[in-house]
Design an enzyme around this catalytic site. Structure first.
Site, mmCIF file in Angstrom:
data_model
loop_
_atom_site.group_PDB
_atom_site.id
_atom_site.type_symbol
_atom_site.label_atom_id
_atom_site.label_comp_id
_atom_site.label_asym_id
_atom_site.label_seq_id
_atom_site.Cartn_x
_atom_site.Cartn_y
_atom_site.Cartn_z
ATOM 1 N N ASP A 82 -20.840 5.971 11.174
ATOM 2 C CA ASP A 82 -19.591 5.844 10.436
ATOM 3 C C ASP A 82 -19.330 4.373 10.105
ATOM 4 O O ASP A 82 -19.377 3.510 10.981
ATOM 5 C CB ASP A 82 -18.447 6.409 11.294
ATOM 6 N N HIS A 83 -19.074 4.079 8.843
ATOM 7 C CA HIS A 83 -18.723 2.728 8.380
ATOM 8 C C HIS A 83 -19.744 1.660 8.769
ATOM 9 O O HIS A 83 -19.399 0.644 9.385
ATOM 10 C CB HIS A 83 -17.338 2.332 8.903
ATOM 11 N N ASP A 104 -20.876 1.190 4.021
ATOM 12 C CA ASP A 104 -19.534 0.982 3.482
ATOM 13 C C ASP A 104 -19.455 -0.381 2.798
ATOM 14 O O ASP A 104 -19.175 -1.397 3.429
ATOM 15 C CB ASP A 104 -18.493 1.080 4.597
ATOM 16 N N GLU A 134 -19.106 4.619 -0.008
ATOM 17 C CA GLU A 134 -17.661 4.662 -0.237
ATOM 18 C C GLU A 134 -17.308 3.858 -1.472
ATOM 19 O O GLU A 134 -17.819 2.752 -1.684
ATOM 20 C CB GLU A 134 -16.901 4.127 0.980
ATOM 21 N N HIS A 211 -12.035 10.240 4.366
ATOM 22 C CA HIS A 211 -11.822 9.501 5.602
ATOM 23 C C HIS A 211 -10.323 9.480 5.903
ATOM 24 O O HIS A 211 -9.499 9.806 5.056
ATOM 25 C CB HIS A 211 -12.333 8.064 5.466
ATOM 26 N N GLY A 212 -9.966 9.073 7.119
ATOM 27 C CA GLY A 212 -8.559 8.918 7.458
ATOM 28 C C GLY A 212 -7.785 10.211 7.347
ATOM 29 O O GLY A 212 -6.634 10.215 6.905
ATOM 30 N N SER A 214 -6.898 12.504 9.816
ATOM 31 C CA SER A 214 -6.220 13.081 10.978
ATOM 32 C C SER A 214 -4.820 13.520 10.563
ATOM 33 O O SER A 214 -4.156 12.881 9.748
ATOM 34 C CB SER A 214 -6.141 12.064 12.123
#
Length: 309
Positions: A82-83, A104, A134, A211-212, A214
């Site tokens: 991730d990233h 990223d 991304e 992403h982000g 939640s």
């Protein structure tokens, strides 16, 4: 069963109008909670590791834990970076057994992002590994990712098409209003579904990533605050919005903050109600169980991936 890439997962998700959960992992209990939920709900699964988690837990330890999860459950699991901020960390993860990496380059100018991504794609594809990139920048904070709201930019649909064509990346994380961390919105949460639909129509059949994402479940925020947390005002993406996103070409939804909140809330509860407790199994065990319940809920009610393994 060995680790798999996300290629077949995304193809099925796109055609079935659901999303596969990509859950961040840092230690054994987190992996166990996530995998137990996926096994019970028969869901495909992406376990993802940030650079910070890889440094904290050690690459080889994480690999062995994931291998144990596959041997124990037989689930199709993709292991994803991730990233990844540069070619070197992507290369290290590819060489170290990951089946998917994210490069990223979103903080860089468009042409530089293309150049970085294309280099990783060429290296990864030669070794059977898939690449997420991304375009656009999400606000918020998560591990090493820190973007002020004023610096956030939504993904331009025309640029998205050009970016995918020129880099050959296998999936694309886009910015339509989600953000990293627990503090996502001031006021009513909104996602730019018109932008998402346009990108989907311009890239038919192509897997997009959020992403982000939640949802920052209020009960976990309340539980954290009850036992000494300071999370007043935290709110995330409404679940119905994420379900809707899965119908517009979003095949992968990243979830990290919710897991952190659930685990922390349970650990705080144990320490507050049993102050003499010092056995890690007595607070990490309940935290693991809480994570399992959370991720079962995500698989069934947010992602729609139950029964798709």
């Amino acid at each position: 069963m060995p680790l798999v890439t996300s290629t077949e997962m995304f193809k099925k998700a796109y055609e079935g109008h659901y999303a596969v959960g990509a859950f961040n992992v840092n230690n054994m209990e987190i992996i166990q909670g996530i995998v137990a939920a996926a096994q019970q709900e028969k869901s495909p699964l992406i376990l993802q590791v940030s650079a910070g988690a890889r440094k904290y837990a050690n690459h080889i330890y994480l690999m062995k834990l994931v291998e144990a999860a596959i041997e124990d459950t037989g689930l199709p699991i993709c292991l994803h970076l991730d990233h990844g901020e540069d070619f070197d960390i992507c290369k290290a993860c590819i060489d170290g057994g990951f089946t998917s990496v994210m490069i990223d380059g979103s903080k860089h100018p468009f042409e530089e992002n293309i150049e970085m991504t294309r280099r990783v794609v060429e290296y990864a594809h030669e070794r059977g590994v898939v690449v997420e990139a991304e375009l656009g920048r999400l606000a918020g904070v998560e591990d090493a990712v820190k973007v002020n709201t004023k610096d956030a930019t939504y993904t331009d649909p025309d640029q998205a098409v050009e970016f995918v064509e020129r880099t050959g990346c296998d999936s694309l994380a886009i910015a339509i209003g989600t953000s990293h961390g627990a503090y996502k919105f001031k006021g009513k949460p909104e996602l730019d579904f018109a932008r998402l639909e346009k990108i989907t129509n311009m890239l038919p059949g192509y897997p997009l990533v959020l992403h982000g994402a939640s949802t920052v479940i209020p009960s976990f925020v309340e539980e954290c605050n009850k036992y000494g947390g300071k999370l007043d005002g935290a709110q995330g993406v409404p679940e119905d919005m994420l379900l809707q996103a899965g119908k517009f070409g979003v095949c992968k939804i990243n979830i990290d903050s919710d897991g952190r909140l659930a685990m922390t809330a349970k650990v705080r509860e144990v320490f507050a109600t049993k102050p003499a407790e010092f056995d890690p199994r007595k607070y990490l065990g309940p935290a693991r169980d809480e994570l399992k319940k959370l991720y079962m809920h995500k698989v069934v009610n947010v992602l729609g991936s139950a029964g798709k393994a």
